[in-house]
Design an enzyme around this catalytic site. Structure first.
Site, PDB file in Angstrom:
ATOM      1  N   LYS A   1      23.871  15.137  37.935  1.00  0.00           N
ATOM      2  CA  LYS A   1      23.922  16.560  38.312  1.00  0.00           C
ATOM      3  C   LYS A   1      22.831  17.350  37.595  1.00  0.00           C
ATOM      4  O   LYS A   1      22.329  18.343  38.126  1.00  0.00           O
ATOM      5  CB  LYS A   1      25.299  17.164  37.998  1.00  0.00           C
ATOM      6  CG  LYS A   1      26.461  16.463  38.666  1.00  0.00           C
ATOM      7  CD  LYS A   1      26.205  16.131  40.133  1.00  0.00           C
ATOM      8  CE  LYS A   1      27.186  15.114  40.666  1.00  0.00           C
ATOM      9  NZ  LYS A   1      26.873  13.715  40.339  1.00  0.00           N
TER      10      LYS A   1
ATOM     11  N   HIS B   1      34.842  38.544  51.524  1.00  0.00           N
ATOM     12  CA  HIS B   1      33.675  38.545  52.402  1.00  0.00           C
ATOM     13  C   HIS B   1      32.538  39.277  51.709  1.00  0.00           C
ATOM     14  O   HIS B   1      32.753  40.333  51.121  1.00  0.00           O
ATOM     15  CB  HIS B   1      34.007  39.250  53.720  1.00  0.00           C
ATOM     16  CG  HIS B   1      32.813  39.416  54.627  1.00  0.00           C
ATOM     17  ND1 HIS B   1      32.325  38.392  55.396  1.00  0.00           N
ATOM     18  CD2 HIS B   1      32.000  40.487  54.850  1.00  0.00           C
ATOM     19  CE1 HIS B   1      31.269  38.832  56.081  1.00  0.00           C
ATOM     20  NE2 HIS B   1      31.057  40.096  55.762  1.00  0.00           N
TER      21      HIS B   1
ATOM     22  N   GLY C   1      36.816  -3.735  22.222  1.00  0.00           N
ATOM     23  CA  GLY C   1      38.247  -3.974  22.108  1.00  0.00           C
ATOM     24  C   GLY C   1      38.715  -4.978  23.136  1.00  0.00           C
ATOM     25  O   GLY C   1      38.403  -4.855  24.327  1.00  0.00           O
TER      26      GLY C   1
ATOM     27  N   ILE D   1      22.029   7.903  47.513  1.00  0.00           N
ATOM     28  CA  ILE D   1      21.589   9.094  48.247  1.00  0.00           C
ATOM     29  C   ILE D   1      21.295  10.245  47.289  1.00  0.00           C
ATOM     30  O   ILE D   1      20.298  10.966  47.441  1.00  0.00           O
ATOM     31  CB  ILE D   1      22.640   9.485  49.299  1.00  0.00           C
ATOM     32  CG1 ILE D   1      22.688   8.437  50.414  1.00  0.00           C
ATOM     33  CG2 ILE D   1      22.352  10.867  49.872  1.00  0.00           C
ATOM     34  CD1 ILE D   1      21.383   8.262  51.182  1.00  0.00           C
TER      35      ILE D   1
END
Length: 590
Positions: free
Chosen positions: A169, A564, A234, A305
């Site tokens: 990212k 909106h 471990g 991708i």
């Protein structure tokens, strides 16, 4: 193991339902999908389908009785199987708001005698692996009163923090910024010199700094919860203890329960030439110091991708080779096709239904020979065919495996009692957020006894059905639930769709590619799947997941109000389109 039949919550306002009629009697055979009983709510009557095949082994509530939602009303099991001991109507397992402290306490001991104190190397729970499933399990077990140790062989945070979610990212944000620079002129922002260069060592350093901050944060959380940290490898020995091996030697940790959270590692394929140093894994490419002029990506899944787009934006000529007939085959077909078109517009070359025969190292370049198509010549190749469970921690214990994955039951317990295996190692869903939840469940059951179940195949506490997933390309892709193809195999569905080209904020932002698609059961309005290609898809999908988890119908969604202008209005409009009531779409002509 018996499957519960519960009174469903068929709508946000539903609190109880009346059983009208059981269509099966105790002892009768039941097929998955068969109508098991009829119920009535204050709004409607509905038929409930059986979630599993078997026999109706117990009916807890009879015809005519009114039952609170989520209460167990019966059991389906194998022929002759007994219903769970003490089977009786139970209230929903959700914690009461007034009792948060009590809900987090360890279960009461069956003995009146206090437990003997543990020695320095004795623990209630030892966790192997410090990734998302492991560190969350360790912290949860400690919160529940356990003495806990955790063993990590490399870095805390696992693949997600070190080699996966976070590093990629960081790179993808750079790709997003570059796209913004390229868009600037169209938006009236005049740059004197619109050329840019990438300082790859600086990019890698920023990535490493972010990773270090987060991994240090994980260790800080573990220490604040008094989890004892061991660095090393471990492994479980024959005595069901954990042996930690590091440069100081071996330490044996004695424990009552083990949580095996080994995570996953990069998958490999057997192709001639695959061992060339020019063929990089997703681990390798995140530390690359020079941008290759050309990059062949072997595998068109999520990692391939995402990183393919990163290096395409950085200036590499990128060719993706995928064996399946489409990229990211796990997503809805229309989403895959839309993303492919957008990536090809950006200059990526994508070959599907293409198998690689051989990789030849020419010194300066690689030649990748493929079936039925021209050879691909590239400076570097990225191997990104997925990940496989890391089973190193199993050690000397014989655990039941299924296709190379540790098999677990609904309590996250393995075939060996007292050993739990949440996260990538069980292969159920290789996502960090799924691992978080599985780790919590494993910890609760390890400390308190097996009481918190998860049926991963249905809509329940850690259900695959309501676990969202996202691909952080530009545009983003996200999904939850069934694809349109899957839904049509089982249900009579209605599909609603709203394109971002009709969304005010998307147009204003220059991000109008893509859509929101909602798939719903035509009979009840239940949301079966949501698929998004477009801006903020990875954020909007969380709302969709919540709607599905709460079993909110499309009829109820359109009674809500979305701000909106927002990208998420597209989800509202797609729900309205399922019902043919979208105001901001042209009227459909029959």
């Amino acid at each position: 193991m018996a499957v519960e039949v519960i009174m469903p919550k068929a709508g946000i306002d539903m609190t109880e339902g009346q059983i009208v009629k059981w269509n099966k009697k105790e002892g009768e055979k039941v097929e998955e999908g068969e109508i098991l009983l009829e119920i009535m709510t204050d709004k409607t009557s509905m038929e409930l389908e059986a979630e599993a095949s078997g026999y109706l082994i117990k009916v807890l509530k009879q015809d005519g009785e009114t039952v609170p939602v989520t209460e167990v009303i019966g059991y389906i099991g194998a022929e002759g199987e007994e219903a769970p001991t003490g089977a009786a109507p139970q209230a929903a397992s959700e914690p009461k708001a007034a009792e948060p402290v009590a809900a987090a306490q360890p279960a009461a001991s069956t003995s009146n005698e206090p437990k003997a104190p543990k020695g320095d190397d004795e623990f209630d729970v030892v966790v192997i692996g410090g990734g998302p499933a492991g560190y969350v399990a360790a912290i949860k077990a400690a919160q529940l009163g356990g003495k806990v140790a955790i063993v990590e062989k490399v870095h805390f945070g696992g693949t997600c923090l070190n080699k996966g979610c976070i590093p990629t990212k960081t790179f993808l944000k750079n790709a997003e910024i570059i796209e913004g620079i390229e868009m600037a002129g169209k938006r009236g922002i005049i740059l004197e010199n619109d050329k840019f260069t990438i300082d790859m060592p600086k990019v890698v350093k920023l990535k490493n700094d972010i990773v270090k901050t987060l991994t240090n944060g994980v260790q800080g959380l573990l220490k604040s919860n008094d989890v004892k940290i061991y660095n090393g490898i471990g492994k479980i020995n024959v005595d069901k203890d954990v042996v930690v091996t590091n440069d100081k030697g071996e330490t044996v940790l004695r424990t009552d329960k083990i949580i095996l959270a080994g995570g996953s590692k990069v998958g490999r394929i057997n192709i001639p030439g695959i061992d060339s140093p020019k063929v990089l894994t997703s681990d390798d490419i995140l530390d690359i110091q020079q941008i290759p002029k050309s990059l062949a990506v072997i595998g068109g899944g999520v990692v391939g991708i995402e990183l393919g787009q990163v290096f395409n934006s950085f200036g590499s000529e990128v060719t993706v080779v995928e064996m399946m007939d489409r990229i990211i085959p796990g997503v809805d077909r229309e989403s895959s096709e839309t993303l492919r078109k957008e990536l090809e517009k950006k200059g990526m070359k994508i070959l599907t239904s293409t198998a690689i025969k051989e990789i030849v190292d020419n010194g300066d370049t690689l030649t990748i020979k493929v079936d039925g198509k021209d050879d691909i010549v590239a400076e570097k190749a990225l191997l990104s065919i997925g990940r496989v469970p890391d089973l190193e921690g199993i050690g000397e214990i014989d655990l039941e495996l299924e296709n190379g994955k540790v098999k677990v039951d609904k309590y996250m317990e393995t075939s060996v009692k007292g050993i739990y295996a949440p996260g990538d190692i069980n292969g159920t869903r290789m996502l960090a957020h799924a691992a978080f939840r599985m780790g919590e469940i494993a910890a609760e059951n390890a400390i308190q006894g097996n009481h918190r179940a998860t049926r991963l195949e249905t809509n329940s506490s850690a259900s695959i059905y309501t676990i969202p997933s996202a691909i952080y390309t530009v545009p983003e892709v996200a999904m939850v639930g069934l694809t349109e193809e899957q839904a049509k195999e089982k249900y009579d569905v209605s599909v609603g769709k709203f394109a971002f080209s009709g969304n005010g904020r998307a147009l204003a932002s220059g991000e109008s590619a893509g859509f929101v698609k909602v798939i719903a059961d035509k009979k009840y309005g239940e949301i079966l799947g949501v698929h998004i290609v477009g801006p903020s898809a990875a954020e909007i999908i969380n709302e969709a997941s919540t709607l599905m988890k709460m079993e909110i119908t499309v009829d109820e969604v359109i009674k809500t109000i979305h701000g909106h202008p927002t990208y998420s209005e597209a989800l509202f409009e797609a729900c309205a389109d399922v019902l043919g009531e979208a105001v901001h779409l042209p009227k459909k002509r029959k």
